[in-house]
Design an enzyme around this catalytic site. Structure first.
Site, PDB file in Angstrom:
ATOM      1  N   ASP A 137       0.870  -1.157   0.000  1.00 54.97           N
ATOM      2  CA  ASP A 137       0.000   0.000   0.000  1.00 54.97           C
ATOM      3  C   ASP A 137       0.921   1.224   0.000  1.00 54.97           C
ATOM      4  O   ASP A 137       2.095   1.124   0.330  1.00 54.97           O
ATOM      5  CB  ASP A 137      -0.830  -0.057   1.287  1.00 54.97           C
ATOM      6  CG  ASP A 137      -1.724   1.135   1.425  1.00 54.97           C
ATOM      7  OD1 ASP A 137      -2.247   1.578   0.401  1.00 54.97           O
ATOM      8  OD2 ASP A 137      -1.895   1.617   2.553  1.00 54.97           O
ATOM      9  N   LYS A 138       0.410   2.352  -0.431  1.00 57.03           N
ATOM     10  CA  LYS A 138       1.273   3.516  -0.408  1.00 57.03           C
ATOM     11  C   LYS A 138       1.053   4.343   0.862  1.00 57.03           C
ATOM     12  O   LYS A 138       1.954   4.502   1.681  1.00 57.03           O
ATOM     13  CB  LYS A 138       1.029   4.396  -1.636  1.00 57.03           C
ATOM     14  CG  LYS A 138       2.022   5.540  -1.749  1.00 57.03           C
ATOM     15  CD  LYS A 138       1.646   6.494  -2.834  1.00 57.03           C
ATOM     16  CE  LYS A 138       0.449   7.341  -2.445  1.00 57.03           C
ATOM     17  NZ  LYS A 138       0.768   8.327  -1.422  1.00 57.03           N
ATOM     18  N   THR A 139      -0.180   4.789   0.995  1.00 53.60           N
ATOM     19  CA  THR A 139      -0.453   5.730   2.071  1.00 53.60           C
ATOM     20  C   THR A 139      -0.356   5.041   3.413  1.00 53.60           C
ATOM     21  O   THR A 139      -1.026   4.051   3.651  1.00 53.60           O
ATOM     22  CB  THR A 139      -1.856   6.310   1.903  1.00 53.60           C
ATOM     23  OG1 THR A 139      -2.005   6.641   0.543  1.00 53.60           O
ATOM     24  CG2 THR A 139      -2.057   7.493   2.778  1.00 53.60           C
ATOM     25  N   THR A 177      -2.309   1.349  -4.795  1.00 55.04           N
ATOM     26  CA  THR A 177      -2.777   2.454  -3.971  1.00 55.04           C
ATOM     27  C   THR A 177      -4.091   2.986  -4.510  1.00 55.04           C
ATOM     28  O   THR A 177      -4.402   2.858  -5.678  1.00 55.04           O
ATOM     29  CB  THR A 177      -1.724   3.574  -3.923  1.00 55.04           C
ATOM     30  OG1 THR A 177      -2.264   4.651  -3.182  1.00 55.04           O
ATOM     31  CG2 THR A 177      -1.367   4.044  -5.306  1.00 55.04           C
ATOM     32  N   LYS A 234      -7.419  -4.450  -5.360  1.00 60.02           N
ATOM     33  CA  LYS A 234      -6.110  -4.834  -4.829  1.00 60.02           C
ATOM     34  C   LYS A 234      -6.057  -6.341  -4.661  1.00 60.02           C
ATOM     35  O   LYS A 234      -5.085  -6.996  -5.037  1.00 60.02           O
ATOM     36  CB  LYS A 234      -5.876  -4.167  -3.473  1.00 60.02           C
ATOM     37  CG  LYS A 234      -5.728  -2.665  -3.543  1.00 60.02           C
ATOM     38  CD  LYS A 234      -5.365  -2.128  -2.171  1.00 60.02           C
ATOM     39  CE  LYS A 234      -5.156  -0.622  -2.199  1.00 60.02           C
ATOM     40  NZ  LYS A 234      -4.728  -0.106  -0.908  1.00 60.02           N
ATOM     41  N   ASN A 266      -8.593  -0.658   4.154  1.00 53.86           N
ATOM     42  CA  ASN A 266      -8.761  -0.933   2.732  1.00 53.86           C
ATOM     43  C   ASN A 266      -7.714  -1.899   2.201  1.00 53.86           C
ATOM     44  O   ASN A 266      -7.790  -2.336   1.070  1.00 53.86           O
ATOM     45  CB  ASN A 266      -8.758   0.364   1.925  1.00 53.86           C
ATOM     46  CG  ASN A 266      -7.520   1.172   2.224  1.00 53.86           C
ATOM     47  OD1 ASN A 266      -6.867   0.960   3.242  1.00 53.86           O
ATOM     48  ND2 ASN A 266      -7.182   2.083   1.343  1.00 53.86           N
TER      49      ASN A 266
END
Lengths: 371, 1035
Positions: free
Chosen positions: B387-389, B661, B766, B790
């Site tokens: 994931d990015k955030t 993401t 995802k 998420n």
């Protein structure tokens, strides 16, 4: 809208109650202990195989094993052994007639005498074995066909032997003592040895029948029922002899109460089942005389056989073996050969690897040698 | 009779006076049950589940065969190990269930406030009944599904976040039941609502007061269990669904059991050994009957059969013989391997939670292991989905610098900044030159005006906004849909322009002179991903109408004058490659005619019933032209600690990193640059809605016209970027023949790229991506790492799911297999622990098969010498204890402590990870090596002793050895050899290794003396020792 699922994320991480269905619970750990074990930092010896350690190891192993092997081999070779097959398969052999005219019920024993010549004197104690071939003492049905608690002197087992003894459990509605196939097939040839003097007279060689069974067997595993009651006839009252036996168990050696009944050493030796279908069992011991004469001097001998034991039906063979004994037991070149082989292989590999190391070792710094 | 499809709830359990006698409706209580067992059903249920495993069932069958059929070994020999396995597993599962019970209790015993007969009573959460009126205060989670009756906010609303339910952490507004009485004590009403159902966004209810007063309610009135109350002091609500009937509980899908790839290898090996076992038994059975057909062999006079044996049917006898052989050789499939593997995994996982390197002082927690089954999988990862955030980045935007009219303004470090920027006549801290003061102020005003940020009411002490002064340190005071808007507003604040908030269509900004300027907000031209910019139209006090626009460089540059672009482009590009998120700011003075035109256009478009989006877009595009560029901003999305180093290490270890993401492409791309996932030299392949549009115009044949073959030739790194919309086109395209072709082509392209970036992903997408890669050719091992709700779907989908104990709640942590406090810990988890665990368990498995093969092979060979009579070679005690006592501890200790390479070296050299990639140590090659080794040694043991026994007089008193001594010698040599083999394989000798290896040999000798006292004596041991030495070095 601009990144709707992408928002100022505030510290909602620590909800007061861990809501919902956790897998395994969220156990709040404190700071982990800084111990060597928990951090997997236990002091450790980390051996690394290098040419410097492996090559000497090979040579040392080789240099240790080869002398040991030679020692064992020489020891084994110094043991004198004589083996006589008296089965009587050939028409020419002395026991041919006995082997043919076999019947369990014959009351008259069949005797035959086998002459043989000893071209070397046996110096130390001589051990006399009988050997059987193609006799499956290690067959499962046979091995388990015994009642150890009966043999250990248990009165209850004496009168009602274990089921394992079937079909040698009862005869004529009386329990068999000792029950089972092993006991039933007790080796019952009698072997006697005579030295023929050059002048033609026969001298009986004294055969000692004690000390042939394992100490633990004789004193721990096998016991007569009734303890030290010497009157075995009374003790074995109400039991039947094994069907193939000519006499009862308490008549095996009436002369010596210490060697009668279940603790008869011939019986005990037989009851220790052999590992392989060709085997030998210790029969008698010829002790060295105190004077300097050899135990068995060079010369002519006669083996007198009371031929009782049938082996032709399953193509078996019977042998009589005379052997001296070293510290490592009877004649057996295998151990010596095995040691010499292992030692030489190690030594040879060591040399090969040394050459390789010398030639290519500089090129490849970490010349690990696979072991 | 009541209708089945709805339930009636009496608020506060007060029936309406008008209704007939209250039939107390029965609903389930508010207890959450995630545990599997209770004290009472544990034994039967657990046993049933355990025997559903193939291996356990096989051993049970063997055990039953031993009990029923007359077999050579007693049932104890296989019953005892099986009992041991079952017990240990039961204890482990019982312990895990106890933990679940504890977690459940934590939730169930949580104290909540319930209104009861006008009094506020503290109650345990599990005792809430449907119909109770519950009070919830700020930052508390709702204990069950509630209908909002009353809120402390004046506007009858409350804010909640549902981060732990659907991953959206923005504030959502929920409304109270309209027109209810303020006095909850006297409120008597009924709620007629549907039966519980899992859909989070569907809720139909009728609220009725006893008199004629009906209100229909929807999801905006329902507060879901698991959501958190925000920005609202307290609310009252009535419980409508409780316990396992809440929407959250209905949505909860149990974690499916993940099985590691090692276990698949074990099963494959097991199959081989099963074949060996069956063929051994077949060979023996056949040979037995061949042998018996010779005269005199089957039943010699000394060994008669019993009557029962004679009577048995020949074929039945053959069958039971076959079974007996199976039982005799069944030790080749080691029961104890399962228990040792389980124990190794269970105990081994403690090292992860004990590791102090995983301890994060900030949250005072270390790593958490939820599943111990996957330790070795950590050493096999080929694809990392991150994931990015919150995972790669801290989701903490910071204004780094700006560029006004071509001049760069770098924001100096904190501490000194305030003095520097509050100076009225001086410029903002400027590096070399400065732009004109007017430009500066225009730029800062633009930053203050062009956004959709709202000022958050200061909680606790009234309304802070009313005073017109927000304390500058109160940085939490902004709510926005995007954190970079907040960063820009805060950035402007540092330079002296404070955004104070909205007051009835007026934006209030305090300038450097502490004067409050007000601007009338006329229009907001919202952001959309196609236009990639947003604008506001404001009217100043003086009556000028201005348009401020900010957006991505690519969307602004064509709409401003070229000479302005040239001055700024350089800065923007440099910032972008440094991983900053850049935005350009432009403005335009609208004449009244222009404004009127725009105004009418916008109003018409907004009212349009058809094609509203297109119409709006057209007006937007028309308005946002001819602007003049003022400057550009650079906002840094702060990376997690050591994020770039970690990613570099993972790539060095041969893993492919995919970033999945929900964020915008530009943002995600800049993060990838910052994490060094994309290098300067990386050639980016974009497959997004935008590129699709442009391609569709130029060459409508196929978007996938990149010939995949050409790329392997060049030594060029490729990065691939795809967005959610395009991805769904690829994955869910119409079921014609092309779709599967697209999918495989897509996969092929992705697999050739070093880094793949998937942006604008829905949580489910995802998981789809993970699933696609997981099921692709070679079924690579995947790992997902994320911190938010998420990410849960992809965490559950991947082979290994890692949760980061970040800020976004605990949902990811709870559903993960392993949870770590920071991204940087991933490196040690994979390269250190994962590698070691893989090597350990691989060695454990191979060694176990090896040691049982050379254990059983002599027993098989012995059949050739005992007339195929199933005579066991070893004593029953040895058969049973071989795997339990004599040889189990050394390998267990080795598989827990072994470090063939130290942890530090593994961490420093990421490439070492490639050595064990693709299940290298559990492939057929190593398996063959171990099997052949086992066969070789088994042959050596048996025939060595066989030749030794050609003269069984092995003592100096001439006495001979029997069959049990034979077995004991083989067994002794065997125990010594396999233990010394392990000793030779051990590269890391701690005192524990020494203790268990030499200790178990000593124990064996000790045991043999007591056990074998009856069948052997001291002298034998001497012989054996010599013999062992001879055999040892042959191996």
């Amino acid at each position: 809208m601009m990144a709707s699922n992408y928002n100022a994320k505030e510290e909602d991480g620590h909800q007061p109650a861990a809501i919902g269905h956790g897998g395994a619970g969220t156990v709040k750990n404190k700071k982990p202990d800084n111990t060597a074990f928990k951090q997997q930092r236990l002091p450790a010896w980390q051996p690394i195989l290098t040419a410097g350690t492996v090559l000497p190891a090979f040579f040392v192993i080789g240099l240790i094993f080869i002398p040991i092997g030679i020692g064992l081999f020489v020891t084994s070779n110094n043991i004198q052994e004589l083996e006589i097959d008296y089965t009587g398969v050939d028409m020419s052999s002395p026991c041919y007639n006995c082997s043919q005219s076999y019947s369990w019920n014959s009351t008259k024993p069949c005797l035959c005498s086998v002459p043989f010549f000893l071209d070397q004197p046996f110096e130390s104690n001589v051990f006399m074995y009988y050997g059987l071939s193609n006799f499956y003492q290690n067959h499962r049905r046979y091995v388990k066909s015994r009642d150890d608690s009966q043999l250990n002197g248990d009165k209850a087992s004496l009168t009602s032997p274990s089921k394992e003894c079937e079909p040698y459990r009862t005869s004529d509605n009386k329990p068999i003592a000792p029950c089972g196939a092993i006991a039933n097939s007790l080796f019952n040839d009698t072997l006697e040895l005579y030295y023929i003097d050059p002048n033609g007279s026969r001298t009986a060689i004294p055969l000692v029948k004690k000390g042939i069974a394992w100490w633990t067997d004789k004193h721990v595993k096998f016991r007569n029922p009734g303890g030290n009651d010497n009157n075995l006839t009374v003790v074995f009252q109400g039991t039947s002899k094994p069907v193939n036996w000519r006499k009862s168990v308490y008549e095996l050696d009436p002369s010596d109460p210490d060697n009668n009944g279940f603790i008869n050493e011939d019986f005990i030796v037989w009851m220790r089942t052999a590992a392989l279908p060709t085997f030998r069992k210790l029969y008698r011991i010829i002790h060295k005389k105190t004077n300097m004469t050899p135990t068995l001097p060079l010369g002519q001998y006669i083996l007198e056989v009371t031929y009782n034991y049938p082996v032709r039906s399953f193509e078996g063979r019977k042998r009589m073996i005379l052997s001296t004994i070293s510290w490592m037991g009877g004649k057996n070149p295998f151990l010596g050969i095995a040691y010499i082989t292992v030692g030489s292989v190690c030594f040879f590999l060591g040399i090969v690897l040394l050459i390789i190391h010398h030639k290519y070792g500089n090129r490849n710094h970490s010349a690990d040698i696979p072991s | 009779s009541r209708k089945v499809d709805s339930r009636t709830i009496y608020v506060g359990h007060r029936p309406c006076p008008t209704t007939e006698a209250l039939i107390p409706p029965k609903f389930c209580d508010n207890r959450i049950v995630s545990s599997k067992y209770t004290v009472w059903n544990f034994l039967p249920k657990n046993l049933f589940e355990q025997f559903r495993r193939i291996a356990n069932f096989y051993f049970l069958i063997i055990f039953l065969v031993q009990v029923i059929v007359d077999t050579p070994t007693s049932p104890v020999t296989s019953g005892l190990p099986l009992f041991f396995v079952i017990t240990v597993t039961a204890i482990k599962q019982g312990y895990e269930d106890w933990l679940r019970h504890k977690a459940d209790n934590e939730v169930n015993k949580y104290l909540v406030t319930v209104l009861e007969d006008g009094r506020r009573a503290r109650k345990e959460s599990e005792k809430i009944k449907v119909g109770d009126v519950v009070e919830v205060v700020e930052d508390e989670t709702f204990p069950c599904d509630l209908i909002l009756l009353q809120s402390s906010r004046e506007d009858e609303t409350c804010f909640v976040t549902t981060a732990s339910l659907d991953g959206e952490s923005n504030h959502k507004t929920h409304y109270t039941v309209p027109d209810t009485e303020k006095n909850l004590e006297s409120l008597s009403a009924t709620i007629e609502c549907e039966q519980p159902q899992p859909d989070l966004y569907k809720f139909v209810t009728v609220f009725s007061r006893c008199v004629v007063f009906f209100r229909s309610l929807g999801p905006e009135n329902l507060l879901l269990k698991g959501a958190t109350l925000k920005n609202t002091q307290k609310i009252y609500g009535v419980a409508v669904y409780s316990g396992m009937e809440t929407k959250m509980a209905l949505n909860y899908q149990g974690k499916s059991q993940k099985r590691s790839a090692v276990e698949k290898s074990i099963n494959a090996f097991l199959l081989v050994y099963l074949c060996i076992l069956v063929s051994k038994a077949l060979v023996c059975t056949t040979l037995k009957y061949v042998w018996q057909s010779r005269p005199g062999q089957d039943e010699p006079w000394y060994n008669q059969k019993t009557q029962k044996e004679k009577d048995t049917n020949l074929y039945l006898k053959m069958f039971t013989d076959f079974l007996s052989f199976m039982v005799l050789f069944n030790f080749i499939i080691p029961v104890s391997m399962y228990v040792t593997v389980e124990m190794q995994k269970f105990l081994g996982s403690f090292f992860i939670s004990w590791d102090k390197d995983f301890f994060d002082p900030e949250i005072q927690e270390g790593a958490l292991v939820n599943t111990s089954d996957l330790n070795e999988e950590l050493g096999q990862v080929e694809y990392v989905f991150t994931d990015k955030t919150g995972t790669l980045t801290q989701n903490n935007m910071e204004f780094i610098e700006c560029c006004i009219d071509g001049f760069q303004y770098k924001y100096a470090d904190s501490g000194t900044e305030l003095d520097g920027f509050c100076v009225t006549d001086g410029p903002v801290s400027m590096l070399q030159q400065k732009a004109g003061r007017e430009k500066e102020e225009l730029f800062l005003r633009a930053l203050c005006l062009c956004h959709t940020v709202q000022v958050k009411e200061a909680t606790g002490q009234g309304d802070g906004v009313g005073d017109g002064m927000i304390h500058p340190a109160d940085l939490r005071g902004f709510i926005a849909s995007s954190p970079d808007e907040v960063a820009l507003v805060k950035g402007a604040m540092k330079y002296g322009f404070k955004f104070l908030g909205m007051e009835s269509k007026n934006m209030r900004v305090m300038n450097r002179n502490n004067d409050v300027e007000t601007y009338e907000l006329l229009h907001v031209l919202n952001f959309d991903p196609v236009r990639r910019r947003m604008s506001v139209i404001v009217r100043t006090k003086s009556g000028d109408t201005m348009l401020f626009c900010k957006g991505a460089d690519s969307s602004i540059f064509p709409r401003v004058r070229q000479e302005e672009v040239d001055r700024i482009r350089m800065h923007v590009e440099r910032n972008a490659t440094e991983g900053y998120r850049t935005l350009c700011v432009a403005y335009k003075l609208l004449s009244s005619e222009e404004y009127d035109q725009a105004d009418t256009g916008l109003r018409e478009a907004k009212l349009a019933l058809q094609d509203r989006e297109e119409k709006l877009m057209a007006v937007y595009n028309q308005v946002e032209t001819g602007m003049s560029l003022i400057g550009a901003t650079a906002v840094e999305d702060r990376l997690q600690e050591e994020a770039a180093e970690t990613m570099e290490a993972l790539q060095g270890a041969g893993m492919k990193v995919w970033v999945l993401t929900g964020d915008k492409m530009e943002t995600a791309k800049s993060t990838c640059y910052a994490c060094r996932l994309f290098q300067r030299s990386t050639e980016l392949l974009e497959l997004t809605v935008r590129t699709l549009h442009s391609w569709a115009k130029s060459k409508p044949v196929s978007a996938f016209s990149v010939p995949p073959r050409s790329w392997s030739s060049a030594n060029q790194d490729y990065g691939f970027i795809i967005d959610g919309a395009t991805l769904s086109l690829v994955l869910n395209s119409s079921p014609d023949s092309n779709s599967s072709c697209y999918k495989s082509l897509f996969l092929q392209i992705c697999q050739n790229c070093t880094t793949v970036l998937c942006c604008r992903m829905a949580p489910l997408q995802k998981a789809q991506i993970v699933k696609m890669v997981k099921n692709s050719k070679g079924s690579p091992i995947t790992l997902s790492i994320g911190d938010g709700a998420n990410d849960v779907s992809m965490i559950l989908e991947a082979h290994v799911g890692i949760g980061i104990k970040g800020r976004e709640g605990r949902q990811a942590v709870r559903n993960s297999d392993y949870a770590i406090p920071k991204l940087k810990h991933l490196k040690k988890l994979l390269l250190g622990h994962g590698h070691l665990y893989y090597v350990r368990i691989a060695h454990l498995v191979q060694y176990f098969f090896y040691k049982n093969l050379c254990f059983i092979l002599p027993q098989f060979l012995y059949q050739f010498f005992c007339g195929y009579s199933q005579q066991p070679l070893y004593d029953a005690a040895y058969l049973t204890m071989y795997n339990i006592c004599f040889t189990s501890m050394p390998i267990l200790a080795n598989s827990l402590l072994e470090q063939h390479i130290c942890m530090e070296v593994l961490m420093d050299n990421a490439a070492l990870y490639r050595d064990v990639a693709k299940n290298a140590m559990l492939r057929w090659g190593p398996f063959l090596y171990w099997t052949l080794l086992g066969v070789y040694q088994g042959l050596l043991f048996f025939f060595g002793v066989r030749f030794l026994f050609s003269n069984p007089a092995l003592q100096d008193n001439g006495q001979v050895f029997g069959n049990w001594s034979y077995g004991t010698i083989v067994f002794t040599v065997l125990v010594f050899t396999v233990t010394l083999k392990l000793a030779m394989d051990t590269r890391h000798w701690t005192w524990i290794n020494h203790f268990v290896i030499w200790g178990s040999l000593a124990f064996y000798m000790f045991f043999s003396f007591f056990w074998g006292g009856i069948i052997c004596n001291q002298k034998r041991v001497k012989q054996i020792k010599i013999y062992i030495l001879s055999l040892r070095f042959v191996t």
